[in-house]
Write an enzyme that holds these catalytic residues in place. Sequence first.
Site, PDB file in Angstrom:
ATOM      1  N   ASN A  56       1.920   0.744  -5.013  1.00  0.00           N
ATOM      2  CA  ASN A  56       2.083   2.275  -5.284  1.00  0.00           C
ATOM      3  C   ASN A  56       1.830   2.503  -6.870  1.00  0.00           C
ATOM      4  O   ASN A  56       2.536   2.019  -7.709  1.00  0.00           O
ATOM      5  CB  ASN A  56       3.744   2.804  -5.167  1.00  0.00           C
ATOM      6  CG  ASN A  56       3.783   4.169  -5.573  1.00  0.00           C
ATOM      7  OD1 ASN A  56       2.766   4.889  -5.817  1.00  0.00           O
ATOM      8  ND2 ASN A  56       5.044   4.709  -5.474  1.00  0.00           N
ATOM      9  N   TRP A  57       0.535   2.963  -7.030  1.00  0.00           N
ATOM     10  CA  TRP A  57       0.141   2.959  -8.240  1.00  0.00           C
ATOM     11  C   TRP A  57       0.542   4.161  -9.181  1.00  0.00           C
ATOM     12  O   TRP A  57       0.266   4.426 -10.242  1.00  0.00           O
ATOM     13  CB  TRP A  57      -1.532   3.044  -8.467  1.00  0.00           C
ATOM     14  CG  TRP A  57      -2.266   1.791  -7.737  1.00  0.00           C
ATOM     15  CD1 TRP A  57      -1.697   0.579  -7.381  1.00  0.00           C
ATOM     16  CD2 TRP A  57      -3.555   1.597  -7.949  1.00  0.00           C
ATOM     17  NE1 TRP A  57      -2.567  -0.097  -7.131  1.00  0.00           N
ATOM     18  CE2 TRP A  57      -3.886   0.237  -7.260  1.00  0.00           C
ATOM     19  CE3 TRP A  57      -4.794   2.417  -8.265  1.00  0.00           C
ATOM     20  CZ2 TRP A  57      -5.065  -0.176  -7.074  1.00  0.00           C
ATOM     21  CZ3 TRP A  57      -5.918   2.031  -8.019  1.00  0.00           C
ATOM     22  CH2 TRP A  57      -6.100   0.498  -7.516  1.00  0.00           C
ATOM     23  N   LYS A  58       1.421   4.817  -8.306  1.00  0.00           N
ATOM     24  CA  LYS A  58       1.789   6.305  -9.141  1.00  0.00           C
ATOM     25  C   LYS A  58       0.902   6.864  -9.850  1.00  0.00           C
ATOM     26  O   LYS A  58      -0.346   6.851  -9.703  1.00  0.00           O
ATOM     27  CB  LYS A  58       3.047   5.849  -9.859  1.00  0.00           C
ATOM     28  CG  LYS A  58       4.052   5.238  -9.098  1.00  0.00           C
ATOM     29  CD  LYS A  58       5.399   4.938  -9.517  1.00  0.00           C
ATOM     30  CE  LYS A  58       6.367   4.340  -8.546  1.00  0.00           C
ATOM     31  NZ  LYS A  58       7.838   4.113  -9.145  1.00  0.00           N
ATOM     32  N   HIS A  69       8.765   9.584  -1.289  1.00  0.00           N
ATOM     33  CA  HIS A  69       9.065   8.719  -2.491  1.00  0.00           C
ATOM     34  C   HIS A  69      10.301   9.290  -3.258  1.00  0.00           C
ATOM     35  O   HIS A  69      10.381  10.519  -3.583  1.00  0.00           O
ATOM     36  CB  HIS A  69       7.883   8.330  -3.258  1.00  0.00           C
ATOM     37  CG  HIS A  69       8.101   7.243  -4.164  1.00  0.00           C
ATOM     38  ND1 HIS A  69       8.886   7.273  -5.500  1.00  0.00           N
ATOM     39  CD2 HIS A  69       8.130   5.869  -4.169  1.00  0.00           C
ATOM     40  CE1 HIS A  69       9.070   6.598  -6.287  1.00  0.00           C
ATOM     41  NE2 HIS A  69       8.616   5.425  -5.403  1.00  0.00           N
ATOM     42  N   GLU A  87      10.776   9.836  -6.417  1.00  0.00           N
ATOM     43  CA  GLU A  87      10.082  10.539  -7.479  1.00  0.00           C
ATOM     44  C   GLU A  87       9.545  11.843  -6.872  1.00  0.00           C
ATOM     45  O   GLU A  87       9.584  12.878  -7.606  1.00  0.00           O
ATOM     46  CB  GLU A  87       9.059   9.753  -7.968  1.00  0.00           C
ATOM     47  CG  GLU A  87       9.693   8.882  -8.876  1.00  0.00           C
ATOM     48  CD  GLU A  87       8.604   7.568  -9.347  1.00  0.00           C
ATOM     49  OE1 GLU A  87       7.367   7.601  -8.845  1.00  0.00           O
ATOM     50  OE2 GLU A  87       9.169   6.509  -9.608  1.00  0.00           O
ATOM     51  N   GLU A 131      14.480   1.933  -1.010  1.00  0.00           N
ATOM     52  CA  GLU A 131      14.073   1.902  -2.383  1.00  0.00           C
ATOM     53  C   GLU A 131      15.181   2.652  -3.269  1.00  0.00           C
ATOM     54  O   GLU A 131      15.278   3.790  -3.270  1.00  0.00           O
ATOM     55  CB  GLU A 131      12.761   2.746  -2.831  1.00  0.00           C
ATOM     56  CG  GLU A 131      11.382   1.971  -2.485  1.00  0.00           C
ATOM     57  CD  GLU A 131      10.364   2.305  -3.362  1.00  0.00           C
ATOM     58  OE1 GLU A 131       9.501   1.573  -3.724  1.00  0.00           O
ATOM     59  OE2 GLU A 131      10.051   3.589  -3.790  1.00  0.00           O
ATOM     60  N   GLY A 172      11.883   0.967 -11.443  1.00  0.00           N
ATOM     61  CA  GLY A 172      11.420   0.556 -12.717  1.00  0.00           C
ATOM     62  C   GLY A 172      12.477   0.319 -13.576  1.00  0.00           C
ATOM     63  O   GLY A 172      12.452   0.537 -14.842  1.00  0.00           O
ATOM     64  N   SER A 220      11.817  -2.580  -8.527  1.00  0.00           N
ATOM     65  CA  SER A 220      11.677  -3.725  -9.429  1.00  0.00           C
ATOM     66  C   SER A 220      11.397  -5.098  -8.950  1.00  0.00           C
ATOM     67  O   SER A 220      11.805  -5.978  -9.257  1.00  0.00           O
ATOM     68  CB  SER A 220      13.007  -3.833 -10.135  1.00  0.00           C
ATOM     69  OG  SER A 220      13.331  -2.630 -10.882  1.00  0.00           O
ATOM     70  N   GLY A 241       5.969  -1.101  -7.411  1.00  0.00           N
ATOM     71  CA  GLY A 241       5.097  -0.083  -8.322  1.00  0.00           C
ATOM     72  C   GLY A 241       4.703  -0.708  -9.556  1.00  0.00           C
ATOM     73  O   GLY A 241       3.421  -1.216  -9.455  1.00  0.00           O
ATOM     74  N   GLY A 242       5.468  -0.931 -10.824  1.00  0.00           N
ATOM     75  CA  GLY A 242       4.471  -1.484 -11.964  1.00  0.00           C
ATOM     76  C   GLY A 242       3.781  -2.748 -11.954  1.00  0.00           C
ATOM     77  O   GLY A 242       2.942  -3.052 -12.327  1.00  0.00           O
TER      78      GLY A 242
HETATM   79  P1  13P Z   1       8.959  -0.607  -9.645  1.00  0.00           P
HETATM   80  O1  13P Z   1       8.164  -1.522  -8.876  1.00  0.00           O
HETATM   81  O2  13P Z   1       8.056  -0.076 -10.924  1.00  0.00           O
HETATM   82  O3  13P Z   1      10.270  -0.534  -9.838  1.00  0.00           O
HETATM   83  O4  13P Z   1       8.529   0.707  -8.634  1.00  0.00           O
HETATM   84  C1  13P Z   1       8.989   0.756  -7.266  1.00  0.00           C
HETATM   85  C2  13P Z   1       8.568   1.973  -6.671  1.00  0.00           C
HETATM   86  O5  13P Z   1       8.934   3.209  -6.791  1.00  0.00           O
HETATM   87  C3  13P Z   1       7.615   1.500  -5.524  1.00  0.00           C
HETATM   88  O6  13P Z   1       7.393   2.766  -4.923  1.00  0.00           O
END
Ligand code: 13P
Length: 246
Positions: free
Chosen positions: A8-10, A93, A95, A160, A166, A205, A226-227
Amino acid sequence: MLPLIAGNWKMHLLREDAIRLVSALRAQATSLACELLVCPPATVLADVAAHLAGSPIMVGGQDCHQAPFGPHTGDISAPMLRDAGASWVILGHSERRSDHHESDALVCAKAKAALAAGLKPVVCVGETQAEREAGQAERIVSIQLAHSLPDGFSGAVAYEPVWAIGSGRTPTETEIAGMHSLIREALQARFGAAGATIRILYGGSVKPENAESLLAIPEVSGALVGGASLKAESFLAIARAVPSNH
Ligand code: 13P
């Protein structure tokens, strides 16, 4: 069914960096014991999909509107994502649930729209830190699951925990195993045999350093990253950590 490692590149990456990333993934993603999915921002999705055409790496959106077309300025529908080359879409998600006040009912309507357009949804659920501390994690996740998935659901669910996103923190392996088994039971109770074919991803994470132990937990059928999905090296290191006996 192979585990799914989804990135997920956000709201990250402009076109040049996005294409560089998928070119590296395409060149290096060989002999993996999993399927790979990248979910870029909508602005680069069609370019990314074009660069990945003919490769096994799949492309997904990060959200879609619940209507197929209409007067919804700034929104993107499931048929539009499909048209741009997506086969998956992340929905609900945390967010989006917090930034855009998305309810379980809205996520459910979006999942229905995604399935109708031929997209496989990854529906996200997960508790906040306060909910976990109050001993409510299981109850919250059960409610989100019951109300965010439409009848006839297929695709994936991502557990999640909001506090793990994050933050560099993750639940213990026992906590993840417990939550994933609760989710599996709920899916089978509701969808019967089809509930066994829905992947349950862990997200929050996930890094190359913890991927091997996270992906070995029972009922963890992949990861939503994510990251660490923003660099080919770390995303592929996670993909290579998938146990070959899945
Ligand atoms: P991180 O891997 O950066 O913690 O993000 C997780 C996430 O929200 C994937 O959708």
